[in-house]
Design a protein around this motif. Structure first.
Motif, PDB file in Angstrom:
ATOM      1  N   ALA A  70       8.176  81.483  77.892  1.00 27.83           N
ATOM      2  CA  ALA A  70       7.045  82.138  76.705  1.00 27.83           C
ATOM      3  C   ALA A  70       6.610  81.029  75.589  1.00 27.83           C
ATOM      4  O   ALA A  70       5.487  80.980  75.476  1.00 27.83           O
ATOM      5  CB  ALA A  70       7.727  83.340  75.980  1.00 27.83           C
ATOM      6  N   ASP A  71       7.449  80.131  75.385  1.00 24.18           N
ATOM      7  CA  ASP A  71       6.893  78.919  74.402  1.00 24.18           C
ATOM      8  C   ASP A  71       5.779  78.193  74.998  1.00 24.18           C
ATOM      9  O   ASP A  71       4.962  77.914  74.542  1.00 24.18           O
ATOM     10  CB  ASP A  71       8.247  78.015  73.894  1.00 24.18           C
ATOM     11  CG  ASP A  71       9.026  78.818  73.066  1.00 24.18           C
ATOM     12  OD1 ASP A  71       8.805  79.936  72.405  1.00 24.18           O
ATOM     13  OD2 ASP A  71      10.282  78.138  72.798  1.00 24.18           O
ATOM     14  N   PHE A  72       6.348  77.773  76.452  1.00 21.92           N
ATOM     15  CA  PHE A  72       5.252  76.989  77.297  1.00 21.92           C
ATOM     16  C   PHE A  72       3.875  77.869  77.304  1.00 21.92           C
ATOM     17  O   PHE A  72       2.825  77.134  77.080  1.00 21.92           O
ATOM     18  CB  PHE A  72       5.838  76.783  78.187  1.00 21.92           C
ATOM     19  CG  PHE A  72       4.871  76.164  79.461  1.00 21.92           C
ATOM     20  CD1 PHE A  72       4.280  74.884  79.183  1.00 21.92           C
ATOM     21  CD2 PHE A  72       4.527  76.599  80.499  1.00 21.92           C
ATOM     22  CE1 PHE A  72       3.555  74.282  80.140  1.00 21.92           C
ATOM     23  CE2 PHE A  72       3.682  76.017  81.577  1.00 21.92           C
ATOM     24  CZ  PHE A  72       3.085  74.920  81.147  1.00 21.92           C
ATOM     25  N   LEU A  73       4.039  79.033  77.608  1.00 26.51           N
ATOM     26  CA  LEU A  73       2.674  79.858  77.937  1.00 26.51           C
ATOM     27  C   LEU A  73       1.993  80.101  76.580  1.00 26.51           C
ATOM     28  O   LEU A  73       0.623  79.712  76.572  1.00 26.51           O
ATOM     29  CB  LEU A  73       3.203  81.287  78.283  1.00 26.51           C
ATOM     30  CG  LEU A  73       3.789  81.499  79.761  1.00 26.51           C
ATOM     31  CD1 LEU A  73       4.320  82.860  79.867  1.00 26.51           C
ATOM     32  CD2 LEU A  73       2.897  80.785  80.721  1.00 26.51           C
ATOM     33  N   VAL A  74       2.643  80.030  75.481  1.00 25.49           N
ATOM     34  CA  VAL A  74       1.998  80.148  74.117  1.00 25.49           C
ATOM     35  C   VAL A  74       1.110  78.926  73.933  1.00 25.49           C
ATOM     36  O   VAL A  74       0.062  78.846  73.414  1.00 25.49           O
ATOM     37  CB  VAL A  74       2.826  80.428  73.064  1.00 25.49           C
ATOM     38  CG1 VAL A  74       2.335  80.170  71.460  1.00 25.49           C
ATOM     39  CG2 VAL A  74       3.395  81.914  72.962  1.00 25.49           C
ATOM     40  N   ASP A  75       1.859  77.716  73.979  1.00 26.31           N
ATOM     41  CA  ASP A  75       1.157  76.423  74.012  1.00 26.31           C
ATOM     42  C   ASP A  75      -0.203  76.294  74.830  1.00 26.31           C
ATOM     43  O   ASP A  75      -1.048  75.746  74.563  1.00 26.31           O
ATOM     44  CB  ASP A  75       2.241  75.184  74.382  1.00 26.31           C
ATOM     45  CG  ASP A  75       2.963  75.091  73.121  1.00 26.31           C
ATOM     46  OD1 ASP A  75       3.081  75.519  72.035  1.00 26.31           O
ATOM     47  OD2 ASP A  75       4.463  74.462  73.314  1.00 26.31           O
ATOM     48  N   GLU A  97       3.236  89.031  73.057  1.00 27.46           N
ATOM     49  CA  GLU A  97       3.415  89.471  71.640  1.00 27.46           C
ATOM     50  C   GLU A  97       3.186  88.462  70.465  1.00 27.46           C
ATOM     51  O   GLU A  97       3.156  88.642  69.260  1.00 27.46           O
ATOM     52  CB  GLU A  97       5.123  89.965  71.572  1.00 27.46           C
ATOM     53  CG  GLU A  97       5.394  91.306  72.138  1.00 27.46           C
ATOM     54  CD  GLU A  97       6.836  91.568  72.030  1.00 27.46           C
ATOM     55  OE1 GLU A  97       7.765  90.864  71.538  1.00 27.46           O
ATOM     56  OE2 GLU A  97       7.088  92.872  72.653  1.00 27.46           O
ATOM     57  N   ARG A  98       3.135  87.316  70.925  1.00 28.03           N
ATOM     58  CA  ARG A  98       2.608  86.145  70.038  1.00 28.03           C
ATOM     59  C   ARG A  98       1.118  85.880  70.308  1.00 28.03           C
ATOM     60  O   ARG A  98       0.810  84.543  70.216  1.00 28.03           O
ATOM     61  CB  ARG A  98       3.447  84.936  70.440  1.00 28.03           C
ATOM     62  CG  ARG A  98       5.035  85.168  69.747  1.00 28.03           C
ATOM     63  CD  ARG A  98       6.107  84.083  70.395  1.00 28.03           C
ATOM     64  NE  ARG A  98       5.690  82.820  70.310  1.00 28.03           N
ATOM     65  CZ  ARG A  98       6.363  81.805  70.741  1.00 28.03           C
ATOM     66  NH1 ARG A  98       7.151  82.130  71.776  1.00 28.03           N
ATOM     67  NH2 ARG A  98       6.094  80.612  70.249  1.00 28.03           N
TER      68      ARG A  98
END
Ligand SMILES: [Zn+2]
Length: 254
Positions: free
Chosen positions: A238-243, A60-61
């Motif tokens: 999810a934060d880690f995956l986005v980074d 979603e991001r």
């Protein structure tokens, strides 16, 4: 059901060939007895749920991530005398992981995250060995401990205890027996002081350590606790995956 583009099992080549996937996610579990009340596939349900829910939040991001099918067998050398607990040796796991990494590398998916849900699995040494010769950047997350679980539980427990029982109330309550069927999850300690205190470590023979195959008391588990913990875990992942998806060189340093 609508196919989710971040869940490989549900997607088609038609969809896959148009998406530039940045990160592959590999859930890895185990097949083992979990006290009397949780199913043998508990670790598989957990890693799959955490992987897909984290991927959904990252997708979603705009992070292009994809969850591979779950590997259902873990290292269970200490539980070989418990019926239908299936062991996969670390050396076999290393070969399975190596084949997956080789496939991803050939197709130019350059980042892999293992979501592990079984305490007997330890992928770090395998990653060290693979990383020296692979262009795929490999990392591992033990989901149950990747953020401190203590604030979410009275007593998290180790195997089929309050933590695992609470999250399964959210993930697959239809597969659980009522808590009144569960054993107390008491686990015996080693007699030798150094092993008991954690000074030294050795694997345990599970049927000698536990009464009901559980280690940790599930009696205070609630769905609410599991829901809150899972939400915090999948948001952090999810934060880690986005980074990770946004970084061309994940092996760079401050
Ligand atoms: Zn488990």
């Amino acid at each position: 059901m609508q196919a989710r583009p971040y869940v490989l099992e549900e997607t088609t080549w038609k969809s896959v060939k148009g998406i530039d996937y940045e990160v592959a996610i590999l859930p890895w579990g185990a097949t083992e007895a979990h006290n009397y009340h949780l199913p043998y596939g508990t670790d598989n349900y957990e890693s799959k749920y955490v992987a897909i829910e984290s991927a959904r939040k990252a997708w979603e991001r705009e992070a292009r991530v994809v969850v591979l099918p779950t590997i259902p067998f873990g290292v269970n050398t200490g539980q070989l005398d418990i019926r239908l607990t299936i062991n996969m040796n670390p050396s076999t796991q290393a070969m399975v992981l190596g084949d997956i990494v080789e496939s991803l590398e050939a197709q130019e998916t350059r980042k892999l995250v293992i979501i592990n849900s079984h305490g007997g699995n330890d992928f770090r040494q395998m990653i060290r060995e693979l990383q020296s010769s692979s262009a795929v950047f490999i990392s591992v997350i033990n989901w149950w401990s990747c953020i401190d679980p203590k604030p979410f539980y009275d007593e998290a427990g180790d195997h089929a205890g309050e933590l695992e029982t609470s999250v399964m109330m959210e993930i697959a309550p239809e597969l659980m027996l009522p808590l009144s069927e569960a054993g107390e999850g008491g686990a015996k300690k080693f007699k030798i002081a150094g092993l008991k205190s954690g000074l030294a470590w050795a694997p345990r023979t599970w049927t000698k350590v536990t009464e009901d195959t559980g280690s940790g008391n599930p009696s205070r588990a609630t769905r609410e606790k599991g829901m809150r913990h899972l939400d915090a875990v999948t948001s952090a992942i999810a934060d880690f995956l986005v980074d990770l998806a946004q970084t061309d060189r994940p092996d760079s340093y401050e």
